[in-house]
Write a protein that holds these residues in place. Structure first.
Motif, mmCIF file in Angstrom:
data_model
loop_
_atom_site.group_PDB
_atom_site.id
_atom_site.type_symbol
_atom_site.label_atom_id
_atom_site.label_comp_id
_atom_site.label_asym_id
_atom_site.label_seq_id
_atom_site.Cartn_x
_atom_site.Cartn_y
_atom_site.Cartn_z
ATOM 1 N N ILE A 168 0.832 -1.214 0.000
ATOM 2 C CA ILE A 168 0.000 0.000 0.000
ATOM 3 C C ILE A 168 0.862 1.258 0.000
ATOM 4 O O ILE A 168 0.411 2.330 -0.419
ATOM 5 C CB ILE A 168 -0.970 -0.001 1.194
ATOM 6 N N ASP A 169 2.105 1.169 0.469
ATOM 7 C CA ASP A 169 2.979 2.355 0.470
ATOM 8 C C ASP A 169 3.929 2.374 -0.711
ATOM 9 O O ASP A 169 4.927 3.101 -0.706
ATOM 10 C CB ASP A 169 3.745 2.455 1.795
ATOM 11 N N ASP A 170 3.621 1.593 -1.752
ATOM 12 C CA ASP A 170 4.418 1.615 -2.983
ATOM 13 C C ASP A 170 4.400 3.026 -3.563
ATOM 14 O O ASP A 170 3.333 3.615 -3.735
ATOM 15 C CB ASP A 170 3.819 0.627 -3.985
ATOM 16 N N PRO A 171 5.564 3.613 -3.886
ATOM 17 C CA PRO A 171 5.599 4.992 -4.395
ATOM 18 C C PRO A 171 4.939 5.174 -5.766
ATOM 19 O O PRO A 171 4.642 6.297 -6.153
ATOM 20 C CB PRO A 171 7.097 5.311 -4.451
ATOM 21 N N SER A 172 4.678 4.092 -6.478
ATOM 22 C CA SER A 172 4.052 4.225 -7.803
ATOM 23 C C SER A 172 2.523 4.133 -7.744
ATOM 24 O O SER A 172 1.859 4.050 -8.777
ATOM 25 C CB SER A 172 4.590 3.148 -8.748
ATOM 26 N N TYR A 173 1.967 4.168 -6.516
ATOM 27 C CA TYR A 173 0.512 4.067 -6.313
ATOM 28 C C TYR A 173 -0.247 5.036 -7.215
ATOM 29 O O TYR A 173 -1.138 4.643 -7.976
ATOM 30 C CB TYR A 173 0.236 4.362 -4.839
ATOM 31 N N TYR A 174 0.093 6.318 -7.143
ATOM 32 C CA TYR A 174 -0.661 7.331 -7.886
ATOM 33 C C TYR A 174 -0.539 7.133 -9.393
ATOM 34 O O TYR A 174 -1.537 7.190 -10.118
ATOM 35 C CB TYR A 174 -0.171 8.725 -7.497
ATOM 36 N N GLN A 175 0.681 6.889 -9.879
ATOM 37 C CA GLN A 175 0.896 6.745 -11.318
ATOM 38 C C GLN A 175 0.127 5.551 -11.886
ATOM 39 O O GLN A 175 -0.501 5.646 -12.952
ATOM 40 C CB GLN A 175 2.392 6.591 -11.616
ATOM 41 N N LEU A 176 0.144 4.425 -11.165
ATOM 42 C CA LEU A 176 -0.572 3.251 -11.661
ATOM 43 C C LEU A 176 -2.080 3.470 -11.596
ATOM 44 O O LEU A 176 -2.815 3.073 -12.504
ATOM 45 C CB LEU A 176 -0.183 2.012 -10.851
ATOM 46 N N SER A 177 -2.538 4.115 -10.546
ATOM 47 C CA SER A 177 -3.958 4.423 -10.434
ATOM 48 C C SER A 177 -4.427 5.262 -11.614
ATOM 49 O O SER A 177 -5.472 4.991 -12.219
ATOM 50 C CB SER A 177 -4.230 5.165 -9.123
ATOM 51 N N GLU A 178 -3.665 6.294 -11.952
ATOM 52 C CA GLU A 178 -4.025 7.160 -13.077
ATOM 53 C C GLU A 178 -4.002 6.396 -14.399
ATOM 54 O O GLU A 178 -4.854 6.600 -15.267
ATOM 55 C CB GLU A 178 -3.068 8.350 -13.137
ATOM 56 N N LYS A 179 -3.055 5.501 -14.545
ATOM 57 C CA LYS A 179 -2.952 4.705 -15.779
ATOM 58 C C LYS A 179 -4.190 3.835 -15.956
ATOM 59 O O LYS A 179 -4.770 3.756 -17.049
ATOM 60 C CB LYS A 179 -1.701 3.833 -15.713
ATOM 61 N N ILE A 180 -4.622 3.190 -14.876
ATOM 62 C CA ILE A 180 -5.782 2.309 -14.973
ATOM 63 C C ILE A 180 -7.057 3.112 -15.213
ATOM 64 O O ILE A 180 -7.936 2.715 -15.983
ATOM 65 C CB ILE A 180 -5.901 1.442 -13.714
ATOM 66 N N LYS A 181 -7.166 4.268 -14.569
ATOM 67 C CA LYS A 181 -8.322 5.138 -14.824
ATOM 68 C C LYS A 181 -8.429 5.467 -16.299
ATOM 69 O O LYS A 181 -9.508 5.428 -16.886
ATOM 70 C CB LYS A 181 -8.198 6.429 -14.013
ATOM 71 N N ALA A 182 -7.303 5.800 -16.915
ATOM 72 C CA ALA A 182 -7.303 6.156 -18.336
ATOM 73 C C ALA A 182 -7.706 4.963 -19.199
ATOM 74 O O ALA A 182 -8.409 5.121 -20.203
ATOM 75 C CB ALA A 182 -5.923 6.669 -18.739
ATOM 76 N N MET A 183 -7.283 3.761 -18.809
ATOM 77 C CA MET A 183 -7.602 2.570 -19.595
ATOM 78 C C MET A 183 -9.072 2.183 -19.465
ATOM 79 O O MET A 183 -9.687 1.736 -20.429
ATOM 80 C CB MET A 183 -6.695 1.416 -19.154
ATOM 81 N N ILE A 184 -9.649 2.359 -18.273
ATOM 82 C CA ILE A 184 -11.062 2.045 -18.085
ATOM 83 C C ILE A 184 -11.943 3.062 -18.801
ATOM 84 O O ILE A 184 -12.966 2.726 -19.385
ATOM 85 C CB ILE A 184 -11.408 1.998 -16.580
ATOM 86 N N GLY A 185 -11.540 4.307 -18.752
ATOM 87 C CA GLY A 185 -12.299 5.353 -19.429
ATOM 88 C C GLY A 185 -12.982 6.288 -18.463
ATOM 89 O O GLY A 185 -13.363 5.887 -17.356
ATOM 90 N N PRO A 186 -13.156 7.553 -18.858
ATOM 91 C CA PRO A 186 -13.645 8.577 -17.934
ATOM 92 C C PRO A 186 -15.087 8.428 -17.493
ATOM 93 O O PRO A 186 -15.470 8.944 -16.446
ATOM 94 C CB PRO A 186 -13.459 9.873 -18.736
ATOM 95 N N SER A 187 -15.927 7.722 -18.252
ATOM 96 C CA SER A 187 -17.351 7.668 -17.906
ATOM 97 C C SER A 187 -17.600 6.914 -16.599
ATOM 98 O O SER A 187 -18.644 7.099 -15.966
ATOM 99 C CB SER A 187 -18.142 7.011 -19.033
ATOM 100 N N PHE A 188 -16.669 6.088 -16.168
ATOM 101 C CA PHE A 188 -16.841 5.300 -14.952
ATOM 102 C C PHE A 188 -16.526 6.112 -13.694
ATOM 103 O O PHE A 188 -16.927 5.749 -12.600
ATOM 104 C CB PHE A 188 -15.908 4.084 -15.024
ATOM 105 N N PHE A 189 -15.817 7.220 -13.861
ATOM 106 C CA PHE A 189 -15.319 7.988 -12.720
ATOM 107 C C PHE A 189 -15.947 9.387 -12.680
ATOM 108 O O PHE A 189 -16.314 9.952 -13.709
ATOM 109 C CB PHE A 189 -13.794 8.142 -12.817
ATOM 110 N N TYR A 190 -16.016 9.933 -11.473
ATOM 111 C CA TYR A 190 -16.452 11.315 -11.349
ATOM 112 C C TYR A 190 -15.400 12.254 -11.910
ATOM 113 O O TYR A 190 -14.203 12.045 -11.710
ATOM 114 C CB TYR A 190 -16.719 11.672 -9.882
ATOM 115 N N LYS A 191 -15.855 13.274 -12.603
ATOM 116 C CA LYS A 191 -14.929 14.300 -13.066
ATOM 117 C C LYS A 191 -14.357 15.024 -11.856
ATOM 118 O O LYS A 191 -15.051 15.250 -10.867
ATOM 119 C CB LYS A 191 -15.643 15.297 -13.986
#
Length: 229
Positions: free
Chosen positions: A193-216
């Motif tokens: 959970i304290d992996d320093p790449s947490y944010y970068q990987l999270s953003e990558k997966i959000k982009a792959m899933i697509g914006p309609s699934f997430f709140y703007k």
């Protein structure tokens, strides 16, 4: 305190005594001791089973949100909108220090697993604070997902409402693990959970899933108002 949050959101109300007793059972099973409780700060009411059930089921003048401090800890349980809240905004959040979570990680993951299996959340997650998100503001509402977190439970209902077929694709996102789970899907972003790449990987997966699934989200409140209309 650097926090870890175990968040659970529901589409159904929870003010029934059945859920209060199940939460007391969670406390006993996972050896969670509650100190003081209250609907407002400062908290003045000492914990007892009967008082907890009364606060949970009766609320305070139709206000069904209250806080329970974890004993001998800065952690707390925030119980919110148990009745008549906006759809998806009924629920609760366990907030513990990162140190507490890492020292007792097995306990907290088992607690997460049990609530997801027995309570039927719309969505749930285990997350830690991410500095890059601190100033972000989100569209109002609770029927979508804010972010991809360290551990994510997305119900079949959530996936259906937002027309996303995660079970067929999440393993392609290079996540640590993911499985079909109790009328939904649970996946872990990475091993630590304290992996320093947490944010970068999270953003990558959000982009792959697509914006309609997430709140703007935005740092500009005026821009968010534009999104909402």
């Amino acid at each position: 305190m650097r926090e870890v949050r175990l968040s659970f959101n529901f589409f159904h109300d929870l003010e029934n005594e059945k859920w209060a007793l199940q939460m007391l059972n969670i406390f006993d099973t996972f050896q969670i001791e509650i100190g003081k409780m209250g609907f407002y700060e400062p908290l003045r009411t000492e914990f007892s089973n009967d008082t907890f059930v009364k606060m949970w089921t009766e609320g305070d003048d139709d206000f069904y949100s209250f806080i329970c401090r974890l004993k001998n800890s800065k952690g707390y349980l925030n119980i919110h909108n148990l009745k008549d809240g906006l759809p998806g905004n009924v629920g609760f959040v366990f907030v513990v220090s990162k140190t507490n979570f890492l020292n007792e990680m097995d306990k907290w993951i088992r607690l997460f697993d049990r609530i997801c299996r027995e309570w039927g959340p719309f969505q749930a997650s285990i997350s830690r604070r991410i500095e890059e998100r601190e100033d972000l503001m989100y569209e109002t509402g609770f029927s979508k997902v804010k972010e991809v977190e360290w551990l994510n439970y997305w119900s079949d209902e959530l996936l259906c409402v937002n027309s996303v077929s995660i079970p067929n694709g999440v393993k392609d996102y290079n996540c640590y693990d993911g499985v079909a789970f109790n009328k939904g899907y649970v996946f872990q972003l990475m091993n630590l959970i304290d992996d320093p790449s947490y944010y970068q990987l999270s953003e990558k997966i959000k982009a792959m899933i697509g914006p309609s699934f997430f709140y703007k989200c935005s740092e500009d409140l005026d821009l968010l108002d534009f999104y909402s209309h």
